[in-house]
Design an enzyme around this catalytic site. Sequence first.
Site, PDB file in Angstrom:
ATOM      1  N   ASP A   1      31.858 -31.934 109.065  1.00  0.00           N
ATOM      2  CA  ASP A   1      32.555 -32.368 110.305  1.00  0.00           C
ATOM      3  C   ASP A   1      32.893 -31.345 111.373  1.00  0.00           C
ATOM      4  O   ASP A   1      32.836 -30.111 110.981  1.00  0.00           O
ATOM      5  CB  ASP A   1      33.954 -32.985 109.788  1.00  0.00           C
ATOM      6  CG  ASP A   1      34.765 -31.932 109.043  1.00  0.00           C
ATOM      7  OD1 ASP A   1      34.451 -31.158 108.524  1.00  0.00           O
ATOM      8  OD2 ASP A   1      36.118 -32.018 109.308  1.00  0.00           O
TER       9      ASP A   1
ATOM     10  N   GLU B   1      36.888 -31.338 106.808  1.00  0.00           N
ATOM     11  CA  GLU B   1      37.798 -29.663 106.541  1.00  0.00           C
ATOM     12  C   GLU B   1      38.424 -29.471 107.859  1.00  0.00           C
ATOM     13  O   GLU B   1      39.643 -29.019 107.573  1.00  0.00           O
ATOM     14  CB  GLU B   1      36.716 -28.780 106.537  1.00  0.00           C
ATOM     15  CG  GLU B   1      37.051 -27.366 106.434  1.00  0.00           C
ATOM     16  CD  GLU B   1      37.402 -26.481 107.472  1.00  0.00           C
ATOM     17  OE1 GLU B   1      38.051 -25.326 107.244  1.00  0.00           O
ATOM     18  OE2 GLU B   1      37.259 -27.033 108.362  1.00  0.00           O
TER      19      GLU B   1
END
Length: 393
Positions: free
Chosen positions: A82, A144
């Site tokens: 991400d 994350e």
Amino acid sequence: MSDPSPPAGAASGTIAMLERLVAFDTTSRNSNLACIGFIRDYLAGHGIAARLTHDPTGTKANLYATIGPEDVPGVALSGHVDVVPVDGQAWSADPFRLRRANGRLYGRGTADMKGFVAACLAMVPLFKARGLKRPIHLCLTYDEEVGCHGARVLAADLATLPVRPEMVIVGEPSSLRPILGHKGKVSATCRVIGLAGHSSRPDRAVNALQAGAEVVAFLNRQQARLIAEGPHDARFDPPWTSCHAGIFRSGSALNIVPHEAEIAFEYRHIPAHDAGALLAELRHHAETVLVPPMRAVHPQAAILFDERPRLPGMDLAEGHPLADLVRALTGANEAGRVAYGTEGGIFQEAGMAAIVCGPGDIAQAHTPDEWIAESELVACERFLARLADRLAA
């Protein structure tokens, strides 16, 4: 140990892979399934099976794969796929299209941290050819950037397996410098409920903004105490636990006493410090000192705290075998510690030794025109080739 070289055309495979990864808009608010599906299919093309774990919505997934023997623990290469948003940033070109110029590769996530993921994937054929005696595991996670949610799910899943990684290298951008530790984080949102009224009669109202300001003032007093009294850890900069209020929302007009306030705040704590005790101290102060005079005017007044999932600190001993291994692979004589957090603390808390070491500079993370130097990817390939040599010996 030999000094292996990546295949001819060093970094060309990594750059091609990075181009594919950057093209997936995996901003944390979006699904990452297209990106994970591409990686799963790529690995399948090399005869490597992947295990997926999903978030509660089913729209995001982690990927776990093992290259080499599956009956012995090995070294995991961990990266998140991400990225942070590009909204409001002044990019010179499409952030989701890799751009190459003057030895740099531009695009969202190039440094943080699709560059590392791309290098790991591009090196899969070399990993397979090495005939590993101990495996290389791939741990690719979601979310994350918004709380390390994927890593928590992945760590819990790994605990159910007969064999899991013994060591984890988290490839966050560190200019391939070994990072042995980082601070943990305890964060929360404070909601203050008061009573609206006209500003000419504040005695008949409960000012949520001013009560919220008292919460922030208490954070400031905690910070002053921590700086003066500790605990301190000179390995970190700053060497004390930090207290930070980052968002304060309240009020609509000057002549209206605000009835609600919201404050987002955090403690970034040195590994040995229990920041949960600081949050408990703040809660106690709010309940015993701030709330009673508010309820004397309005019985429904309150100060509420909503704590977010904690991010544990990471602290690897200087003489740990993983520290020695990464020093040898990078040629670094020293290792550092940082104030920002990573998924390394989650893996360590789950019983796996963890270290941070990856290509790129953290200064480029989250910036407009984010970039990574091609030379960093070449160095990362060499790092990974040396790791494969070690695990094949």
